[in-house]
Scaffold this motif. Structure first.
Motif, PDB file in Angstrom:
ATOM      1  N   SER A   1      13.919 -52.520 -34.882  1.00 58.83           N
ATOM      2  CA  SER A   1      13.030 -51.613 -34.170  1.00 58.83           C
ATOM      3  C   SER A   1      11.827 -51.298 -35.049  1.00 58.83           C
ATOM      4  O   SER A   1      11.956 -51.121 -36.259  1.00 58.83           O
ATOM      5  CB  SER A   1      13.769 -50.336 -33.789  1.00 58.83           C
ATOM      6  OG  SER A   1      14.415 -49.773 -34.908  1.00 58.83           O
ATOM      7  N   VAL A   2      10.666 -51.267 -34.424  1.00 54.82           N
ATOM      8  CA  VAL A   2       9.433 -51.014 -35.155  1.00 54.82           C
ATOM      9  C   VAL A   2       8.752 -49.795 -34.547  1.00 54.82           C
ATOM     10  O   VAL A   2       8.559 -49.725 -33.336  1.00 54.82           O
ATOM     11  CB  VAL A   2       8.460 -52.207 -35.035  1.00 54.82           C
ATOM     12  CG1 VAL A   2       7.168 -51.932 -35.810  1.00 54.82           C
ATOM     13  CG2 VAL A   2       9.109 -53.479 -35.530  1.00 54.82           C
ATOM     14  N   VAL A   3       8.389 -48.836 -35.384  1.00 51.92           N
ATOM     15  CA  VAL A   3       7.525 -47.745 -34.937  1.00 51.92           C
ATOM     16  C   VAL A   3       6.288 -47.779 -35.820  1.00 51.92           C
ATOM     17  O   VAL A   3       6.360 -47.537 -37.024  1.00 51.92           O
ATOM     18  CB  VAL A   3       8.205 -46.369 -35.024  1.00 51.92           C
ATOM     19  CG1 VAL A   3       7.274 -45.291 -34.487  1.00 51.92           C
ATOM     20  CG2 VAL A   3       9.519 -46.363 -34.249  1.00 51.92           C
ATOM     21  N   GLU A   4       5.161 -48.158 -35.216  1.00 50.85           N
ATOM     22  CA  GLU A   4       3.899 -48.112 -35.939  1.00 50.85           C
ATOM     23  C   GLU A   4       3.326 -46.706 -35.751  1.00 50.85           C
ATOM     24  O   GLU A   4       3.303 -46.190 -34.633  1.00 50.85           O
ATOM     25  CB  GLU A   4       2.918 -49.147 -35.369  1.00 50.85           C
ATOM     26  CG  GLU A   4       1.548 -49.048 -36.003  1.00 50.85           C
ATOM     27  CD  GLU A   4       0.466 -49.858 -35.280  1.00 50.85           C
ATOM     28  OE1 GLU A   4       0.739 -50.439 -34.209  1.00 50.85           O
ATOM     29  OE2 GLU A   4      -0.658 -49.893 -35.810  1.00 50.85           O
TER      30      GLU A   4
ATOM     31  N   SER B   1      13.130 -56.194 -30.949  1.00 51.58           N
ATOM     32  CA  SER B   1      13.641 -55.792 -29.630  1.00 51.58           C
ATOM     33  C   SER B   1      13.242 -54.366 -29.255  1.00 51.58           C
ATOM     34  O   SER B   1      13.409 -53.951 -28.122  1.00 51.58           O
ATOM     35  CB  SER B   1      15.157 -55.989 -29.546  1.00 51.58           C
ATOM     36  OG  SER B   1      15.800 -55.391 -30.642  1.00 51.58           O
ATOM     37  N   TYR B   2      12.725 -53.591 -30.208  1.00 56.57           N
ATOM     38  CA  TYR B   2      12.154 -52.273 -29.875  1.00 56.57           C
ATOM     39  C   TYR B   2      10.825 -52.149 -30.600  1.00 56.57           C
ATOM     40  O   TYR B   2      10.768 -52.301 -31.825  1.00 56.57           O
ATOM     41  CB  TYR B   2      13.104 -51.144 -30.305  1.00 56.57           C
ATOM     42  CG  TYR B   2      12.585 -49.750 -29.992  1.00 56.57           C
ATOM     43  CD1 TYR B   2      12.995 -49.065 -28.846  1.00 56.57           C
ATOM     44  CD2 TYR B   2      11.675 -49.106 -30.846  1.00 56.57           C
ATOM     45  CE1 TYR B   2      12.520 -47.789 -28.553  1.00 56.57           C
ATOM     46  CE2 TYR B   2      11.193 -47.837 -30.558  1.00 56.57           C
ATOM     47  CZ  TYR B   2      11.622 -47.186 -29.410  1.00 56.57           C
ATOM     48  OH  TYR B   2      11.147 -45.930 -29.129  1.00 56.57           O
ATOM     49  N   VAL B   3       9.761 -51.922 -29.855  1.00 55.83           N
ATOM     50  CA  VAL B   3       8.439 -51.797 -30.471  1.00 55.83           C
ATOM     51  C   VAL B   3       7.735 -50.589 -29.863  1.00 55.83           C
ATOM     52  O   VAL B   3       7.614 -50.474 -28.637  1.00 55.83           O
ATOM     53  CB  VAL B   3       7.572 -53.057 -30.243  1.00 55.83           C
ATOM     54  CG1 VAL B   3       6.201 -52.885 -30.896  1.00 55.83           C
ATOM     55  CG2 VAL B   3       8.255 -54.298 -30.794  1.00 55.83           C
TER      56      VAL B   3
ATOM     57  N   ARG C   1       8.216 -52.200 -26.004  1.00 61.09           N
ATOM     58  CA  ARG C   1       9.365 -53.043 -25.654  1.00 61.09           C
ATOM     59  C   ARG C   1      10.639 -52.327 -26.051  1.00 61.09           C
ATOM     60  O   ARG C   1      10.700 -51.706 -27.115  1.00 61.09           O
ATOM     61  CB  ARG C   1       9.305 -54.389 -26.367  1.00 61.09           C
ATOM     62  CG  ARG C   1      10.596 -55.190 -26.111  1.00 61.09           C
ATOM     63  CD  ARG C   1      10.662 -56.453 -26.870  1.00 61.09           C
ATOM     64  NE  ARG C   1       9.842 -57.484 -26.260  1.00 61.09           N
ATOM     65  CZ  ARG C   1       9.545 -58.618 -26.879  1.00 61.09           C
ATOM     66  NH1 ARG C   1       9.958 -58.830 -28.104  1.00 61.09           N
ATOM     67  NH2 ARG C   1       8.832 -59.516 -26.272  1.00 61.09           N
ATOM     68  N   ASP C   2      11.641 -52.397 -25.187  1.00 60.01           N
ATOM     69  CA  ASP C   2      12.934 -51.805 -25.494  1.00 60.01           C
ATOM     70  C   ASP C   2      13.986 -52.625 -24.767  1.00 60.01           C
ATOM     71  O   ASP C   2      14.285 -52.381 -23.611  1.00 60.01           O
ATOM     72  CB  ASP C   2      12.950 -50.335 -25.025  1.00 60.01           C
ATOM     73  CG  ASP C   2      14.218 -49.617 -25.443  1.00 60.01           C
ATOM     74  OD1 ASP C   2      15.085 -50.251 -26.081  1.00 60.01           O
ATOM     75  OD2 ASP C   2      14.349 -48.419 -25.131  1.00 60.01           O
TER      76      ASP C   2
ATOM     77  N   ASP D   1       0.008 -54.179 -20.136  1.00 58.23           N
ATOM     78  CA  ASP D   1      -0.043 -55.321 -21.038  1.00 58.23           C
ATOM     79  C   ASP D   1      -1.449 -55.673 -21.493  1.00 58.23           C
ATOM     80  O   ASP D   1      -1.630 -56.528 -22.353  1.00 58.23           O
ATOM     81  CB  ASP D   1       0.617 -56.550 -20.382  1.00 58.23           C
ATOM     82  CG  ASP D   1       2.121 -56.341 -20.271  1.00 58.23           C
ATOM     83  OD1 ASP D   1       2.673 -55.607 -21.130  1.00 58.23           O
ATOM     84  OD2 ASP D   1       2.726 -56.874 -19.334  1.00 58.23           O
ATOM     85  N   ARG D   2      -2.466 -55.042 -20.871  1.00 54.49           N
ATOM     86  CA  ARG D   2      -3.845 -55.329 -21.296  1.00 54.49           C
ATOM     87  C   ARG D   2      -4.375 -54.176 -22.115  1.00 54.49           C
ATOM     88  O   ARG D   2      -4.068 -53.024 -21.860  1.00 54.49           O
ATOM     89  CB  ARG D   2      -4.736 -55.529 -20.061  1.00 54.49           C
ATOM     90  CG  ARG D   2      -4.271 -56.704 -19.230  1.00 54.49           C
ATOM     91  CD  ARG D   2      -5.320 -57.691 -18.798  1.00 54.49           C
ATOM     92  NE  ARG D   2      -6.707 -57.305 -18.813  1.00 54.49           N
ATOM     93  CZ  ARG D   2      -7.484 -57.364 -17.738  1.00 54.49           C
ATOM     94  NH1 ARG D   2      -6.971 -57.700 -16.564  1.00 54.49           N
ATOM     95  NH2 ARG D   2      -8.766 -57.102 -17.843  1.00 54.49           N
TER      96      ARG D   2
END
Ligand SMILES: Cc1ncc(C[n+]2csc(CCOP(=O)(O)OP(=O)(O)O)c2C)c(N)n1
Ligand code: SF4
Ligand code: SF4
Ligand code: SF4
Ligand SMILES: [Mg+2]
Lengths: 277, 108
Positions: free
Chosen positions: A198-201, A171-173, A254-255, A240-241
């Motif tokens: 939540s993901v932080v790359e 839900s958070y990226v 995304r949040d 988105d592209r």
């Protein structure tokens, strides 16, 4: 800017051997600093933070910082983190993994943690290589790049970590880099406060195992590359592209607010206990 | 990051912790730092520092600190930061250890 470094030293375990093991110019050290600043900015007590790390250079982070820390096994850090969060949802659980850790051996755990939306923060240090074991190619090594196991260039496409986590339901990226440290502080802070998974790359240069084989003369060149080959996602006309010029979008992808697995579990528990009364 | 005014800061590098990656040297907008003969970062033009904070935020080894200049007499502790006299910081090989926190559970 006074006291930034002092603040970091206040969170380090000074009884460990310093300077830390990371090579000169390794991005992992910068991420460690950013993580400490983010926790400090949120005002979280050290005892409310759990750092769960996998195996790899990235996993060494857990050794140095004075939170509750668990140094787990390769690829399985998210399973330990899931257990900790379910047992004590009040804790802020942060799971530090390398790209090999999170996507190669641990890829299955990652997609399922995202699908469940467990309230854990995954900090994925993407250096596009297996740093610790001598520079083998990982599932995040870009196609065509040289590694110890792909001396003529990798034939495989790399995972887009942020895309994959989005598709799996996190839900958070977000994505940041070790060069964009102020932005990274913000991304990590919002990820920690986010209720679900939540993901932080973080693009985090590995000058030793990746840079040298791929025409980066030194660490500085890798940071210059990050500076000129990234673009803030909010400045893109079509977020988105993928940008056609090949630049890497950074920022929040995304949040959305969705209750984490642990919240749904305790909701169910309350409901069932009410019925039995 | 307040006003970009020169000459307000002390730039301290701890050589024992510096690994000489050169990030601070390459990206400092005011060319304050150089790599010395030992391959470590060294302060060359402290008066040019504009307190942008880049070096502190990006040193992977936490080996560099920017402090305000104080008027406390040399050898006196700096009351603002809890560090010892910033004049003397230049000579430190490694950062001072943090003050230990009181143990919240004395029975342990
Ligand atoms: C079950 C298991 N398989 C393999 C290894 C060997 N191993 C240790 S670290 C590592 C890869 C590290 O790469 P990454 O997760 O990207 O971390 P980095 O060092 O790049 O930060 C591997 C394969 C291991 N420790 N355990
Ligand atoms: S091998 Fe790479 S990832 Fe590991 S410490 Fe060195 S630079 Fe960092
Ligand atoms: S960034 Fe840090 S480790 Fe690198 S040269 Fe500067 S002071 Fe030394
Ligand atoms: S604070 Fe900015 S200007 Fe001052 S030494 Fe560091 S990078 Fe240079
Ligand atoms: Mg890696």
């Amino acid at each position: 800017m006074a006291d930034v470094t002092q603040l970091i030293h206040d969170y380090l375990r000074h009884n460990k051997k310093f300077p830390h093991v990371f090579c000169a110019g390794c991005g992992h050290g910068i991420v460690l600093g950013s993580l400490i600043r983010s926790v400090h900015a949120l005002g979280l007590p050290k005892d409310d933070v759990v750092l769960v790390a996998g195996i790899g250079c990235s996993g060494r982070m857990a050794v140095y910082v004075d939170f509750n820390t668990v140094h787990t096994t390769h690829g399985r850090a998210l399973t330990f983190a899931t257990g900790i969060k379910m047992a004590n949802p009040k804790l802020k659980v942060i799971c530090v993994m390398g790209d090999g850790d999170a996507l190669s051996i641990g890829g299955n755990h990652l997609i399922h943690a995202a699908r469940r939306n467990i309230g854990v923060t995954a900090l994925i240090l993407n250096n596009q290589i297996y740093g610790m074991t001598g520079g083998q190619c990982s599932s995040a090594t870009p196609q065509g790049d040289i590694s110890m196991t792909t001396p003529f260039g990798s034939l495989e496409k790399a995972f887009d970590i942020a895309d994959m986590c989005k598709a799996a339901g996190a839900s958070y990226v977000a994505r940041g880099t070790s060069f964009h440290a102020i932005q990274l502080d913000r991304l990590i802070s919002s990820a920690i406060m986010h209720p679900g998974f939540s993901v932080v790359e973080v693009f985090s240069p590995c000058p030793t195992q990746y840079g040298r084989k791929n025409k980066f003369r030194n660490a500085v060149d890798m940071y210059k590359w990050l500076k000129s080959n990234t673009v803030k996602v909010e400045t893109l006309k079509e977020p988105d592209r993928k940008p056609e010029d090949g630049r890497i979008p950074i920022g929040v992808f995304r949040d959305v607010e969705e209750p984490g697995l642990e919240e749904r579990y305790f909701e169910l528990q309350r409901k069932l206990m009410g019925q039995n009364r | 990051m307040s006003k970009k005014q020169k000459g307000q800061t002390r730039v301290c590098v701890y050589p024992d912790w510096c690994k000489g990656c050169g990030l601070c040297v390459a990206f400092c907008p005011a060319k304050v730092l150089v790599l010395n003969a030992f391959g470590k970062s060294e302060v060359a033009n402290e008066d040019e520092c504009i307190n942008c904070g880049f070096c502190e935020l990006h040193c992977p080894d936490f080996a560099i600190a920017i402090k305000p200049r104080t008027r406390s007499a040399p050898g006196q502790p700096d009351p603002r930061s809890g560090w010892s006299d910033p004049e003397a910081e230049h000579g430190r090989a490694s950062p001072p250890e943090p003050t230990p926190e009181p143990n919240p559970n004395p029975e342990e």
